[in-house]
Design an enzyme around this catalytic site. Structure first.
Site, mmCIF file in Angstrom:
data_model
loop_
_atom_site.group_PDB
_atom_site.id
_atom_site.type_symbol
_atom_site.label_atom_id
_atom_site.label_comp_id
_atom_site.label_asym_id
_atom_site.label_seq_id
_atom_site.Cartn_x
_atom_site.Cartn_y
_atom_site.Cartn_z
ATOM 1 N N ARG A 133 0.776 -1.194 -0.106
ATOM 2 C CA ARG A 133 0.000 0.054 0.065
ATOM 3 C C ARG A 133 0.915 1.291 -0.172
ATOM 4 N NH1 ARG A 133 -2.119 -3.714 3.708
ATOM 5 N NH2 ARG A 133 -4.315 -4.480 3.193
ATOM 6 N N HIS A 226 -2.587 2.606 -5.358
ATOM 7 C CA HIS A 226 -3.228 1.406 -5.000
ATOM 8 C C HIS A 226 -3.524 0.679 -6.275
ATOM 9 C CE1 HIS A 226 -4.885 -0.693 -1.435
ATOM 10 N NE2 HIS A 226 -5.503 -1.049 -2.395
#
Length: 289
Positions: A133, A226
């Protein structure tokens, strides 16, 4: 709000909530109080329902975003004020789940080649190579790169959980070259801030690197950090990786969160024949009818 904010902050910290969650919860309650120009401890279910409608109808927030606001208010009323919370009076909206648009391998290569600087290219490479992430990537330390075992240690990820992911040999070579060029041996962070070496790079910098590279590459799809995590998992599944292994690499607690990549794996879907193609039928006859 000052006293109540302090009380709520203490409750969140006692439960070891992540900094991002703490920040979001506090902002949500402050926004709720600002909307009615009233201290939140004087507001009740009727106001929460009105606020929920405001988020949906006027601000046009998604069901997921509205649910996050309600979670913050629920925490405030139950944990901070010690009041009851009725799910019947303030129901959570049904979540919508949209499949993200995935980049092909060729498009990922275009994105990496279009990065403005070697530093931004390394950031994009690291996102795609590890499936990390954005916040996890920016908080990597030099000591998290284990070249002996060829793994990257991701510490304090979502849910404050640690995990290991594979270390790409190509990424390792690029990191070593980048590190030697910038002489950053004084920093403990793998990607230190350009302004303060004792702090990691900001997540906004990674966002900016993604957007600029996508523009330079001429990609029509929306590209954000992402998305490279989605590409990492989808391309692994297309290459034959086990779903359970992908779940571990992504740090998903529930396998159902990983199942989304079954729907995104175009190569596997295309390789699956339709049952129509197994039938012995006369194509010409169908055309004549």
């Amino acid at each position: 709000m000052t006293h109540l904010r302090k009380m709520m902050l203490e409750e969140l910290q006692l439960r070891n909530y992540a900094q991002n969650t703490i920040r979001h919860y506090l902002r949500a309650v402050e926004d709720f109080a600002r909307h009615f120009n009233c201290s939140p401890d004087r507001l009740g279910p009727r106001h929460i329902r009105e606020y929920q409608a405001e988020l949906f109808k006027k601000r046009k927030l998604s069901a997921n975003s509205v649910g996050q606001h309600l979670a913050a208010l629920r925490f405030f009323y139950i944990k901070t004020l010690r009041k009851a919370w009725s799910l019947a009076d303030t129901p959570y909206p049904k979540k919508t789940r949209h499949l993200p648009t995935i980049l092909s391998r060729e498009e990922v290569a275009q994105l990496l080649h279009a990065a403005r600087t070697p530093g931004e290219r390394i950031l994009l490479m690291a996102l795609y190579a590890s499936g990390a992430r954005n916040a996890e990537l920016t908080h990597l330390k030099v000591s998290d790169i284990d070249s002996q075992r060829m793994v990257v240690h991701i510490r304090g990820g979502k849910g404050r959980k640690d995990r290991d992911v594979m270390l790409s040999p190509k990424l390792l070579v690029a990191l070593r070259t980048h590190w030697r060029y910038y002489h950053r041996k004084s920093s403990t962070w793998l990607f230190p801030s350009n302004y303060r070496k004792d702090r990691p790079i900001d997540t906004k910098t990674v966002w900016y690197a993604c957007q600029k590279a996508a523009q330079r590459a001429g990609l029509q799809k929306r590209v954000y950090p992402h998305l490279l995590r989605h590409c990492f998992a989808t391309h692994l599944y297309e290459a034959g990786a086990d779903l359970r292994a992908i779940q571990v690499l992504l740090g998903h607690e529930d396998l159902k969160d990983t199942l989304i990549y079954v729907h995104l794996a175009i190569q596997r879907l295309n390789a699956t024949a339709s049952p129509l193609d197994s039938l012995s039928i006369n194509d010409q006859a169908i055309g004549e009818k």
